[in-house]
Write a protein that holds these residues in place. Structure first.
Motif, short mmCIF file in Angstrom:
data_model
loop_
_atom_site.label_atom_id
_atom_site.label_comp_id
_atom_site.label_asym_id
_atom_site.label_seq_id
_atom_site.Cartn_x
_atom_site.Cartn_y
_atom_site.Cartn_z
N THR A 111 97.14 -4.13 72.23
CA THR A 111 97.40 -5.31 73.04
C THR A 111 96.75 -5.18 74.42
O THR A 111 96.13 -6.13 74.92
N LEU A 112 96.86 -4.00 75.01
CA LEU A 112 96.23 -3.78 76.32
C LEU A 112 94.71 -3.89 76.23
O LEU A 112 94.07 -4.46 77.11
N LEU A 113 94.13 -3.36 75.16
CA LEU A 113 92.68 -3.45 74.98
C LEU A 113 92.25 -4.90 74.80
O LEU A 113 91.21 -5.33 75.33
N LEU A 114 93.04 -5.68 74.07
CA LEU A 114 92.72 -7.09 73.89
C LEU A 114 92.79 -7.83 75.22
O LEU A 114 91.95 -8.69 75.51
N ILE A 115 93.77 -7.49 76.05
CA ILE A 115 93.88 -8.12 77.37
C ILE A 115 92.66 -7.77 78.22
O ILE A 115 92.11 -8.63 78.92
N VAL A 116 92.21 -6.52 78.16
CA VAL A 116 91.02 -6.11 78.91
C VAL A 116 89.80 -6.90 78.46
O VAL A 116 89.00 -7.35 79.28
N ILE A 117 89.66 -7.10 77.16
CA ILE A 117 88.52 -7.86 76.64
C ILE A 117 88.56 -9.30 77.13
O ILE A 117 87.55 -9.84 77.61
N VAL A 118 89.73 -9.93 77.05
CA VAL A 118 89.85 -11.34 77.45
C VAL A 118 89.57 -11.49 78.94
O VAL A 118 88.83 -12.40 79.35
N VAL A 119 90.13 -10.62 79.74
CA VAL A 119 89.94 -10.72 81.20
C VAL A 119 88.48 -10.47 81.57
O VAL A 119 87.90 -11.21 82.38
N SER A 120 87.85 -9.47 80.97
CA SER A 120 86.46 -9.18 81.32
C SER A 120 85.53 -10.31 80.89
O SER A 120 84.61 -10.67 81.62
N ASP A 121 85.79 -10.90 79.72
CA ASP A 121 84.96 -12.03 79.29
C ASP A 121 85.16 -13.23 80.20
O ASP A 121 84.21 -13.92 80.55
N TYR A 122 86.41 -13.49 80.60
CA TYR A 122 86.69 -14.62 81.48
C TYR A 122 86.00 -14.45 82.83
O TYR A 122 85.36 -15.37 83.35
N VAL A 123 86.11 -13.26 83.41
CA VAL A 123 85.50 -13.00 84.71
C VAL A 123 83.98 -13.11 84.62
O VAL A 123 83.33 -13.70 85.50
N THR A 124 83.40 -12.59 83.57
CA THR A 124 81.95 -12.66 83.41
C THR A 124 81.48 -14.10 83.25
O THR A 124 80.52 -14.53 83.89
N LEU A 125 82.17 -14.88 82.42
CA LEU A 125 81.78 -16.27 82.22
C LEU A 125 81.97 -17.10 83.49
O LEU A 125 81.18 -17.98 83.79
N GLU A 126 83.03 -16.82 84.25
CA GLU A 126 83.23 -17.52 85.52
C GLU A 126 82.11 -17.18 86.50
O GLU A 126 81.64 -18.04 87.24
N GLY A 127 81.70 -15.92 86.54
CA GLY A 127 80.60 -15.52 87.43
C GLY A 127 79.30 -16.19 87.06
O GLY A 127 78.58 -16.69 87.93
N PRO A 182 86.54 -1.03 74.87
CA PRO A 182 87.74 -0.77 74.06
C PRO A 182 87.44 -0.41 72.62
O PRO A 182 88.11 0.42 72.02
N PHE A 183 86.41 -1.03 72.04
CA PHE A 183 86.07 -0.74 70.66
C PHE A 183 85.55 0.69 70.51
O PHE A 183 85.85 1.37 69.54
N VAL A 184 84.78 1.14 71.49
CA VAL A 184 84.29 2.52 71.47
C VAL A 184 85.45 3.49 71.63
O VAL A 184 85.51 4.53 70.96
N ALA A 185 86.41 3.14 72.49
CA ALA A 185 87.58 4.00 72.68
C ALA A 185 88.39 4.12 71.40
O ALA A 185 88.83 5.22 71.03
N VAL A 186 88.58 3.01 70.70
CA VAL A 186 89.33 3.06 69.44
C VAL A 186 88.56 3.86 68.40
O VAL A 186 89.15 4.65 67.65
N TYR A 187 87.24 3.71 68.36
CA TYR A 187 86.42 4.47 67.41
C TYR A 187 86.54 5.97 67.67
O TYR A 187 86.74 6.76 66.75
N LYS A 188 86.47 6.38 68.94
CA LYS A 188 86.60 7.79 69.27
C LYS A 188 88.00 8.31 68.97
O LYS A 188 88.16 9.44 68.52
N TYR A 189 89.02 7.47 69.20
CA TYR A 189 90.39 7.88 68.91
C TYR A 189 90.57 8.10 67.41
O TYR A 189 91.16 9.10 67.00
N LYS A 190 90.04 7.20 66.60
CA LYS A 190 90.17 7.35 65.16
C LYS A 190 89.35 8.54 64.66
O LYS A 190 89.73 9.19 63.70
N LYS A 191 88.23 8.80 65.29
CA LYS A 191 87.39 9.91 64.88
C LYS A 191 88.08 11.25 65.15
O LYS A 191 87.95 12.19 64.39
#
Length: 77
Positions: free
Chosen positions: A15-31, A66-75
């Protein structure tokens, strides 16, 4: 009991990773949007296009972290 705690941790982290993705995409698109709306006020239009490209690539990078972090965690597990 430990299995339930692990599943709860995974749900919270996801859930936290999803929030990070949404916020970063929103900030980037606003910029990008605000930069493109004010493109007439910039004297150097090439600089403005480069700035939009950098913001776009930054958004892709922040979204992939976040996707890289999850991949490394699973690895590791």
């Amino acid at each position: 009991m430990n299995n339930k705690n692990d599943k709860l941790k995974i749900v919270i982290l996801s859930t936290l990773l999803l929030i990070v993705i949404v916020v970063s995409d929103y900030v980037t698109l606003e910029g990008i949007s605000s930069t493109l709306n004010n493109i007439e006020s910039f004297h150097d239009k090439i600089f403005t296009v480069i700035l939009c490209g950098i913001l776009f690539l930054l958004g892709i990078f922040l979204s992939s972290v976040p996707f890289v972090a999850v991949y490394k965690y699973k690895k590791e597990n």
